[in-house]
Design a protein around this motif. Sequence first.
Motif, PDB file in Angstrom:
ATOM      1  N   GLN A  29       0.842  -1.196   0.000  1.00  0.00           N
ATOM      2  CA  GLN A  29       0.000   0.000   0.000  1.00  0.00           C
ATOM      3  C   GLN A  29       0.871   1.236   0.000  1.00  0.00           C
ATOM      4  O   GLN A  29       2.019   1.204   0.440  1.00  0.00           O
ATOM      5  N   THR A  66      -4.045   4.014  -1.310  1.00  0.00           N
ATOM      6  CA  THR A  66      -4.259   3.073  -2.397  1.00  0.00           C
ATOM      7  C   THR A  66      -3.424   1.836  -2.098  1.00  0.00           C
ATOM      8  O   THR A  66      -2.449   1.894  -1.349  1.00  0.00           O
ATOM      9  N   SER A  81      -2.516  -2.564  -3.575  1.00  0.00           N
ATOM     10  CA  SER A  81      -2.698  -3.649  -4.536  1.00  0.00           C
ATOM     11  C   SER A  81      -2.288  -4.949  -3.854  1.00  0.00           C
ATOM     12  O   SER A  81      -1.476  -4.945  -2.935  1.00  0.00           O
ATOM     13  N   VAL A 132      -6.635  -4.013  -7.139  1.00  0.00           N
ATOM     14  CA  VAL A 132      -6.170  -2.656  -6.837  1.00  0.00           C
ATOM     15  C   VAL A 132      -7.328  -1.932  -6.176  1.00  0.00           C
ATOM     16  O   VAL A 132      -8.494  -2.236  -6.435  1.00  0.00           O
ATOM     17  N   GLN A 142      -8.597   1.314  -2.988  1.00  0.00           N
ATOM     18  CA  GLN A 142      -8.330   2.376  -2.028  1.00  0.00           C
ATOM     19  C   GLN A 142      -9.125   2.123  -0.771  1.00  0.00           C
ATOM     20  O   GLN A 142     -10.261   1.656  -0.824  1.00  0.00           O
ATOM     21  N   THR A 150     -12.424  -1.954  -4.401  1.00  0.00           N
ATOM     22  CA  THR A 150     -11.436  -2.658  -5.218  1.00  0.00           C
ATOM     23  C   THR A 150     -11.952  -2.948  -6.621  1.00  0.00           C
ATOM     24  O   THR A 150     -13.156  -3.071  -6.853  1.00  0.00           O
TER      25      THR A 150
END
Length: 153
Positions: free
Chosen positions: A85, A92, A94, A109, A111, A124
């Motif tokens: 992150q 954000t 992933s 991906v 936030q 996501t």
Amino acid sequence: MAAPPMASLLFSVFSLVFLGEGRAFPTGAPQAPGKCRLEGTWVNELGSRMSISALDEEGRFSGSYLTGVSASQNPIRTSGLSGAQQQGPQPTFSFTVQWSFSDSTTAFVGQCFVTESGEETLETTWLLREAAPSHAQDWKATRVGKNTFLRLK
């Protein structure tokens, strides 16, 4: 008696700037959202559950993912995940999941948000890639979707 033209113009400008044409303005400064933390257990709208470990100093994490849905004929099993992150109050991030029960991988991906009521959510988007039996069938090997996760309390 009619107001002089300059006074009328000044009142109109005053009304627009300070009164907002009758709109109410908030009385305080906007509240900054709280800090969203990824670590913990999350569940999405399909019943999938994931647990994310504490982040290291570089923002990397690992965890586990138990999907609530699958196109595989195999029994669903918990699978590992790993990710990273960015820093910030609503970061954000992933992560990838290498499914332990099928020949596929999913990349997420998203936030992390804190709502005005203080609830944390993960928004996501994901790409799931399953093994194609041949190059000619590559066109149908990738799916895309969205999930919202809520912190499990």
